[in-house]
Design a protein around this motif. Sequence first.
Motif, PDB file in Angstrom:
ATOM      1  N   UNK A   1       0.835  -1.213   0.000  1.00 26.75           N
ATOM      2  CA  UNK A   1       0.000   0.000   0.000  1.00 26.75           C
ATOM      3  C   UNK A   1       0.867   1.259   0.000  1.00 26.75           C
ATOM      4  N   UNK A   2       1.937   1.243   0.794  1.00 19.41           N
ATOM      5  CA  UNK A   2       2.853   2.385   0.832  1.00 19.41           C
ATOM      6  C   UNK A   2       3.492   2.601  -0.540  1.00 19.41           C
ATOM      7  N   UNK A   3       3.861   1.500  -1.194  1.00 15.54           N
ATOM      8  CA  UNK A   3       4.458   1.602  -2.524  1.00 15.54           C
ATOM      9  C   UNK A   3       3.466   2.225  -3.506  1.00 15.54           C
ATOM     10  N   UNK A   4       2.228   1.777  -3.460  1.00 11.99           N
ATOM     11  CA  UNK A   4       1.207   2.358  -4.324  1.00 11.99           C
ATOM     12  C   UNK A   4       1.031   3.844  -4.028  1.00 11.99           C
ATOM     13  N   UNK A   5       1.004   4.212  -2.747  1.00 15.70           N
ATOM     14  CA  UNK A   5       0.840   5.620  -2.379  1.00 15.70           C
ATOM     15  C   UNK A   5       1.975   6.482  -2.918  1.00 15.70           C
ATOM     16  N   UNK A   6       3.174   5.947  -2.921  1.00 14.69           N
ATOM     17  CA  UNK A   6       4.339   6.694  -3.405  1.00 14.69           C
ATOM     18  C   UNK A   6       4.359   6.757  -4.931  1.00 14.69           C
ATOM     19  N   UNK A   7       4.123   5.623  -5.577  1.00 18.06           N
ATOM     20  CA  UNK A   7       4.254   5.540  -7.037  1.00 18.06           C
ATOM     21  C   UNK A   7       3.055   6.154  -7.757  1.00 18.06           C
ATOM     22  N   UNK A   8       1.860   5.910  -7.251  1.00 22.34           N
ATOM     23  CA  UNK A   8       0.636   6.412  -7.876  1.00 22.34           C
ATOM     24  C   UNK A   8      -0.320   6.866  -6.770  1.00 22.34           C
ATOM     25  N   UNK A   9      -0.150   8.124  -6.302  1.00 25.63           N
ATOM     26  CA  UNK A   9      -0.952   8.593  -5.167  1.00 25.63           C
ATOM     27  C   UNK A   9      -2.472   8.470  -5.366  1.00 25.63           C
ATOM     28  N   UNK A  10      -2.948   8.507  -6.582  1.00 24.89           N
ATOM     29  CA  UNK A  10      -4.390   8.415  -6.859  1.00 24.89           C
ATOM     30  C   UNK A  10      -4.836   6.990  -7.152  1.00 24.89           C
ATOM     31  N   UNK A  11      -4.095   6.008  -6.712  1.00 22.88           N
ATOM     32  CA  UNK A  11      -4.381   4.628  -7.101  1.00 22.88           C
ATOM     33  C   UNK A  11      -5.738   4.146  -6.618  1.00 22.88           C
ATOM     34  N   UNK A  12      -6.180   4.589  -5.488  1.00 21.26           N
ATOM     35  CA  UNK A  12      -7.486   4.137  -4.981  1.00 21.26           C
ATOM     36  C   UNK A  12      -8.618   4.593  -5.899  1.00 21.26           C
ATOM     37  N   UNK A  13      -8.554   5.835  -6.367  1.00 17.95           N
ATOM     38  CA  UNK A  13      -9.569   6.340  -7.294  1.00 17.95           C
ATOM     39  C   UNK A  13      -9.517   5.593  -8.627  1.00 17.95           C
ATOM     40  N   UNK A  14      -8.298   5.320  -9.087  1.00 18.83           N
ATOM     41  CA  UNK A  14      -8.131   4.575 -10.342  1.00 18.83           C
ATOM     42  C   UNK A  14      -8.752   3.184 -10.203  1.00 18.83           C
ATOM     43  N   UNK A  15      -8.505   2.534  -9.082  1.00 15.67           N
ATOM     44  CA  UNK A  15      -9.053   1.190  -8.858  1.00 15.67           C
ATOM     45  C   UNK A  15     -10.581   1.247  -8.832  1.00 15.67           C
ATOM     46  N   UNK A  16     -11.141   2.233  -8.123  1.00 10.53           N
ATOM     47  CA  UNK A  16     -12.604   2.359  -8.072  1.00 10.53           C
ATOM     48  C   UNK A  16     -13.195   2.540  -9.463  1.00 10.53           C
ATOM     49  N   UNK A  17     -12.568   3.409 -10.247  1.00 10.87           N
ATOM     50  CA  UNK A  17     -13.074   3.724 -11.582  1.00 10.87           C
ATOM     51  C   UNK A  17     -12.926   2.543 -12.543  1.00 10.87           C
ATOM     52  N   UNK A  18     -11.803   1.843 -12.471  1.00  9.54           N
ATOM     53  CA  UNK A  18     -11.495   0.777 -13.430  1.00  9.54           C
ATOM     54  C   UNK A  18     -11.985  -0.593 -12.988  1.00  9.54           C
ATOM     55  N   UNK A  19     -12.359  -0.741 -11.739  1.00 10.46           N
ATOM     56  CA  UNK A  19     -12.730  -2.050 -11.199  1.00 10.46           C
ATOM     57  C   UNK A  19     -13.861  -2.700 -11.995  1.00 10.46           C
ATOM     58  N   UNK A  20     -14.749  -1.898 -12.540  1.00 14.75           N
ATOM     59  CA  UNK A  20     -15.868  -2.437 -13.326  1.00 14.75           C
ATOM     60  C   UNK A  20     -15.382  -3.090 -14.617  1.00 14.75           C
ATOM     61  N   UNK A  21     -14.318  -2.562 -15.194  1.00 16.52           N
ATOM     62  CA  UNK A  21     -13.813  -3.066 -16.472  1.00 16.52           C
ATOM     63  C   UNK A  21     -12.793  -4.196 -16.320  1.00 16.52           C
ATOM     64  N   UNK A  22     -12.055  -4.198 -15.219  1.00 15.26           N
ATOM     65  CA  UNK A  22     -10.982  -5.178 -15.035  1.00 15.26           C
ATOM     66  C   UNK A  22     -11.310  -6.103 -13.863  1.00 15.26           C
ATOM     67  N   UNK A  23     -10.739  -7.271 -13.908  1.00 17.31           N
ATOM     68  CA  UNK A  23     -10.990  -8.255 -12.856  1.00 17.31           C
ATOM     69  C   UNK A  23     -10.056  -8.109 -11.661  1.00 17.31           C
ATOM     70  N   UNK A  24      -8.872  -7.551 -11.868  1.00 21.24           N
ATOM     71  CA  UNK A  24      -7.904  -7.488 -10.775  1.00 21.24           C
ATOM     72  C   UNK A  24      -7.112  -6.188 -10.825  1.00 21.24           C
ATOM     73  N   UNK A  25      -6.465  -5.877  -9.719  1.00 17.00           N
ATOM     74  CA  UNK A  25      -5.597  -4.699  -9.645  1.00 17.00           C
ATOM     75  C   UNK A  25      -4.439  -4.855 -10.620  1.00 17.00           C
ATOM     76  N   UNK A  26      -3.945  -6.086 -10.754  1.00 21.76           N
ATOM     77  CA  UNK A  26      -2.851  -6.336 -11.679  1.00 21.76           C
ATOM     78  C   UNK A  26      -3.239  -5.921 -13.099  1.00 21.76           C
ATOM     79  N   UNK A  27      -4.468  -6.286 -13.510  1.00 20.37           N
ATOM     80  CA  UNK A  27      -4.938  -5.926 -14.848  1.00 20.37           C
ATOM     81  C   UNK A  27      -5.076  -4.411 -15.003  1.00 20.37           C
ATOM     82  N   UNK A  28      -5.564  -3.768 -13.977  1.00 18.26           N
ATOM     83  CA  UNK A  28      -5.764  -2.306 -14.048  1.00 18.26           C
ATOM     84  C   UNK A  28      -4.450  -1.603 -14.322  1.00 18.26           C
TER      85      UNK A  28
END
Length: 164
Positions: A133-160
């Motif tokens: 989680x810390x790595x995600x926060x550092x590398x892509x601070x908006x990752x939670x919003x991206x996951x929420x938005x893309x979760x409908x289209x992709x099956x996993x965080x890896x795919x997103x």
Amino acid sequence: MTAKQEPRDDTDFNTLIRDMFHAEEWKDRANAVRNLGFLQDARAVNLMCRALKKEGEYMVVNRIIEALGRIRNPKATLVIIDKLKEEIEKEQSDKFRITTIIESLMSIKDKRALAYIGHFLNSEDEDIKQTAKEAFDVIEPNWREIVKKEKKKAESIEEIFKNK
């Protein structure tokens, strides 16, 4: 040259490179790699990546990964990811190695790493999950919003993050 920069000492640099590849004792190779990381000289990255691919000694491999993170050059990302994939595929993963890899990738801040670090966001190990989680926060601070938005289209965080 700024006040903070030290002049390059190519003799030391070349000695450390030679020791990284040719020192007989693993402790000497690990020490050389550690010192190369402290130099933070990007000239070492390609050679360190080559050493990472061929080195078999556990502690030397970890020191190379740490040093590459300290240098922070994105050229090292894919080679470090290869080591992370090896850990993912193992029946019994090494918590210390995984943490070292994630921390190194966090320092490099290359978004290509997110697809692979994402695997650990659901880890049963709370320390690894928190580091991911810390790595995600550092590398892509908006990752939670991206996951929420893309979760409908992709099956996993890896795919997103594979295509980001």
